[in-house]
Write an enzyme that holds these catalytic residues in place. Structure first.
Site, mmCIF file in Angstrom:
data_model
loop_
_atom_site.group_PDB
_atom_site.id
_atom_site.type_symbol
_atom_site.label_atom_id
_atom_site.label_comp_id
_atom_site.label_asym_id
_atom_site.label_seq_id
_atom_site.Cartn_x
_atom_site.Cartn_y
_atom_site.Cartn_z
ATOM 1 C CD1 TRP A 20 184.663 -68.222 -8.901
ATOM 2 C CD2 TRP A 20 185.367 -66.494 -10.046
ATOM 3 N NE1 TRP A 20 183.657 -67.716 -9.917
ATOM 4 C CE2 TRP A 20 184.319 -66.985 -10.538
ATOM 5 C CE3 TRP A 20 186.170 -65.460 -10.663
ATOM 6 C CZ2 TRP A 20 183.652 -66.180 -11.597
ATOM 7 C CZ3 TRP A 20 185.634 -64.858 -11.504
ATOM 8 C CH2 TRP A 20 184.719 -64.910 -12.253
ATOM 9 C CG ASP B 44 171.777 -70.899 -13.412
ATOM 10 O OD1 ASP B 44 172.313 -69.828 -12.417
ATOM 11 O OD2 ASP B 44 172.717 -71.928 -13.413
ATOM 12 N NE ARG C 174 176.739 -63.210 -7.938
ATOM 13 C CZ ARG C 174 176.172 -64.044 -8.612
ATOM 14 N NH1 ARG C 174 175.594 -64.986 -7.723
ATOM 15 N NH2 ARG C 174 175.904 -64.169 -9.974
ATOM 16 C CE LYS D 19 174.816 -73.698 -11.401
ATOM 17 N NZ LYS D 19 174.944 -72.926 -12.701
ATOM 18 C CD1 TRP D 20 173.407 -75.554 -2.268
ATOM 19 C CD2 TRP D 20 171.948 -76.980 -1.653
ATOM 20 N NE1 TRP D 20 173.220 -75.317 -1.120
ATOM 21 C CE2 TRP D 20 172.084 -76.451 -0.399
ATOM 22 C CE3 TRP D 20 170.830 -77.991 -1.874
ATOM 23 C CZ2 TRP D 20 171.746 -76.690 0.809
ATOM 24 C CZ3 TRP D 20 170.126 -78.385 -0.355
ATOM 25 C CH2 TRP D 20 170.699 -77.647 0.675
ATOM 26 C CG ASP D 21 175.823 -71.163 -7.264
ATOM 27 O OD1 ASP D 21 177.157 -71.556 -6.649
ATOM 28 O OD2 ASP D 21 175.621 -70.766 -8.240
ATOM 29 C CG ASN E 290 177.444 -67.892 -6.151
ATOM 30 O OD1 ASN E 290 178.370 -68.169 -6.847
ATOM 31 N ND2 ASN E 290 176.355 -67.923 -6.610
ATOM 32 C CB CYS F 20 177.250 -74.818 -8.470
ATOM 33 S SG CYS F 20 177.669 -73.540 -9.174
ATOM 34 C CG ASP G 276 181.321 -69.863 -12.130
ATOM 35 O OD1 ASP G 276 180.556 -70.875 -12.257
ATOM 36 O OD2 ASP G 276 181.271 -68.909 -11.092
#
Ligand code: GLA
Length: 697
Positions: free
Chosen positions: A173, A338, A415, A448-450, A452, A501, A523
């Protein structure tokens, strides 16, 4: 003809390459050839069985089987492993028949000699790109169930020879896409992901050469896998110096139960060959991705603004409008809000799963903000993270069983979030319902398809309630579920541009690029670090898919020019705090570069890329993007730190028409040959950069 048969050999040809497989005397499918296209059909060597000798070297060990299953005296990597209902774990495949359902495709059916098991190898040739696609379907035609334990998409055989060199991409990352080169020796070199994601750590791309290829010359065999879950690339050099690259879904913790009549299909593996070095390999992949893999006629990507690094979670109508007004002023075409906009999302501890606008931040929904953004002449885009849920959310409180988990184990939060089980239809329906409504009710033109985090405790306790008797099928069914949700939303909302993303570059592959127009590569937006990340990215993926922002992450105080030039090498975006830019007087500079970018982005996004000097190894690096018709181009030159006095070498351009005359802006007019052989001498100080246009006269 792209595919034809002579005797017992099938020959697959593309514009410059040939590939041959044969049926041996005992009915094995044996690889014969892969490389430069040969003049006559009879030139292609038939794949032949080796002969076993002594008691320790069986036929299987010395035969280059096209799709070996685990059986008999073969101890090298097989593509297929299975257990039949009676406990037998030996799969003896022999040729059954082949057919060409349409021009450019070939299906070769293999069957087990005893059990009613059929394995179909699918081939498709992409003539203009010199790329072959392979995938496999395994069908249980018997009454008894069986369990698959490994089903790879392809084994790619390299011509006999020693010392192949493997090029691959590795990182972590914030530090993705490092280029690595190593010579393969006897044994297996394994690259993989066990994360239920493509991963930042390795990328499912490979290139193999004979140790001496460079950007412009030398044989390169290259390939990629179209899959966004656990994957594996196992390069093996056998005891008999046969080199192969195995590609497919990871067999680590994998199992798939096939009941009577059921089949399992692998994701597609793609591979190609060129004699023109790594540069040509990348250009073939770029064209193939843009023209074949990606969903439709790709738009020239708009210059976007993304508010993440400026406001983090503190989004509301007033602050977003203030940023949008500055963005419009400098020429931004798409304004993206975002993370932080949805119910209960004050920080990263809450809200994921509750996909409606937060009533405190957006009392009248998103419409007032979108209306203002549209009024300013920009499209509006939004961040989402569909596959995730915070325990602190209405969704989790209502459906704690919807996440991937083992019942007796703590659910590891990363997270502060857990992963929804996308194999479940109720989870998919929930997500499709919410996002469909959001996209139908609001004028949202970019998503924007994240995603995490990666998986932990990969359990599916109530799988049986969904008709799935093998919970380890989760590894594949989850990814298929992500694809299904994405495809459904994409079909229903064809106007939307989609970005993939995953905390930066954690989901970059040819599977996601079938549905995502672009990806967010890292990032890390610090410009000099980004130069190297972008170069690694360019080995496999084209610049139109590479979103690149100019931000305030600038610990080395690089100039705005340098930072813009780096981001202009991809799909340009801005991520800095524009109110601060206004205070610092940076807006006019930004507007100037955005305006210039709009005049050259067709070259960057859809032209041919030539890597002239590598930023991963050289503090003085350069890239050239050339129009397909070679009528114009743009050269980006960067110098990071070099001790003074430094003598910078000329930049030898590439790809120009030798006899044509080109004007290189600021350097005069010469022939293409002269620019390629004598070069352009660009003077730069430390941490300076230039963007230089050229055009054919
Ligand atoms: C990830 C992305 C960032 C940003 C944040 C939001 O880290 O890579 O660009 O969207 O999530 O939480």
């Amino acid at each position: 003809m792209p595919i034809y048969a002579i005797n017992n050999t099938w020959i697959l040809e593309t514009r410059h390459t040939g590939y041959a497989v044969s049926v041996s005397g005992s009915g094995r499918l044996v690889h014969g050839y892969w490389g430069r296209r040969l003049p006559y059909p009879e030139d292609y060597p038939a794949g032949e069985e080796g002969y076993g000798w002594a008691s320790f070297n069986g036929v299987g060990q010395v035969t280059r089987e096209e799709y070996p299953a685990y059986a008999g005296a073969n101890y090298t990597e097989p593509c297929l492993r299975a257990t039949f209902a009676d406990g037998v774990r030996d799969v003896v495949l022999r040729f059954d028949r082949a057919e060409q359902p349409e021009a450019g495709t070939l299906h070769v059916h293999l069957r087990d000699v005893y059990y009613p098991l059929r394995v179909t190898l699918h081939y498709a040739v992409y003539d203009a790109y010199d790329i072959i696609e392979r995938w496999v379907t395994v069908q249980n035609e018997g009454a008894q169930p069986l369990t698959l334990e490994r089903v790879w998409s392809a084994q790619w055989h390299l011509p006999p020879g020693d010392d192949y060199r493997l090029t691959h991409l590795t990182g972590r990352w914030f530090d993705e896409m490092h280029l690595r080169r190593e010579t393969l020796r006897q044994g297996v070199k394994l690259l993989d992901s066990r994360r239920l994601a493509t991963g930042h750590h390795h990328n499912p791309f490979f290139a193999l050469d004979r140790g001496s290829a460079d950007e412009d010359n030398g044989e390169v065999w290259f390939g990629a896998l179209g899959w966004s879950g656990n994957w594996q690339m196992a390069a093996e050099v056998t005891d008999f110096a046969s080199t192969r690259m195995n590609v497919g879904v990871n067999d680590w913790d994998f199992a798939w139960r096939l009941e009577h009549g059921q089949d399992f299909s692998t994701p597609p593996a793609y591979a190609g060959y060129t004699i023109r070095g790594f540069g040509a390999a990348s250009r073939r992949l770029h064209d193939f991705i843009r023209e074949v893999v990606q969903p439709h006629d790709q738009p020239v990507h708009p210059v976007l603004y993304n508010s993440w690094e400026a406001t983090m979670f503190n989004v509301d109508v007033a602050s977003q409008i203030a940023l949008a007004e500055r963005a419009a002023q400098i020429g931004v075409e798409l304004f993206v809000m975002d993370d932080g906009w949805f119910h209960g999302r004050g920080d990263d501890t809450a809200g994921l799963g509750d996909w409606w606008p937060d009533a405190r931040k957006f009392p009248n929904g998103l419409k007032p903000l979108i209306a203002r953004v549209n009024e300013l002449g920009m499209k509006f885009g939004l961040w989402i993270e569909p596959e995730m849920v915070n325990p602190n959310s209405d969704l989790y409180r209502a459906h704690p069983d919807w996440v991937i988990h083992f019942p007796t184990r703590a659910r590891t939060e990363l997270r502060n979030q857990l992963m929804l089980n996308m194999a479940r239809p109720d989870v998919r329906d929930y997500l499709i319902g919410h996002f469909d409504r959001l996209l139908s009710e609001n004028n949202i033109e970019f998503i924007k398809w994240d995603t995490n985090r990666n998986v932990t405790e990969p359990g599916w306790p109530d799988a049986a309630a969904f008709g799935v008797r093998e919970p380890r099928e989760l590894w594949v069914r989850h990814v298929e579920g992500v694809y299904r949700v994405w495809d459904t939303l994409r079909d229903r909302h064809p106007r939307v541009i989609w970005q993939s993303c995953s905390g930066g570059g954690g989901r970059v592959d040819l599977g996601i690029l079938r549905r995502a127009d672009q990806v967010w590569p890292s990032d890390n937006t610090e410009a000099s670090a980004r130069l190297a990340i972008q170069e690694g990215f360019s080995y496999a993926y084209p610049a139109n898919t590479m979103e690149a922002w100019v931000t305030d992450m600038n610990p080395n105080n690089l100039s705005l020019d340098f930072r813009f030039h780096v981001s202009m090498c991809g799909a340009l975006g801005i991520g800095g705090h524009l109110l601060h830019w206004e205070e610092k007087g940076l807006l006019p500079g930004a507007a100037k570069w955005i305006a210039l970018y709009k005049t050259l982005r067709h070259l960057v996004q859809y032209g041919d890329l030539y890597r002239l000097r590598s930023p991963q190894t050289q503090p003085f690096s350069a890239l050239l993007y050339l129009a397909k018709d070679k009528s114009e181009g743009v050269l980006f030159v960067f110098r990071t730190h070099l001790p003074e006095p430094a003598i910078l070498p000329p930049l030898y351009l590439r790809g120009l028409v030798s006899a044509a005359r080109y004007e290189v802006e600021g350097f005069g007019v010469r022939s293409g040959e002269a620019w390629m052989r004598a070069g352009v001498k660009v003077e730069l100080g430390n941490f300076e950069s230039r963007v230089i246009r050229l055009r054919r006269l």
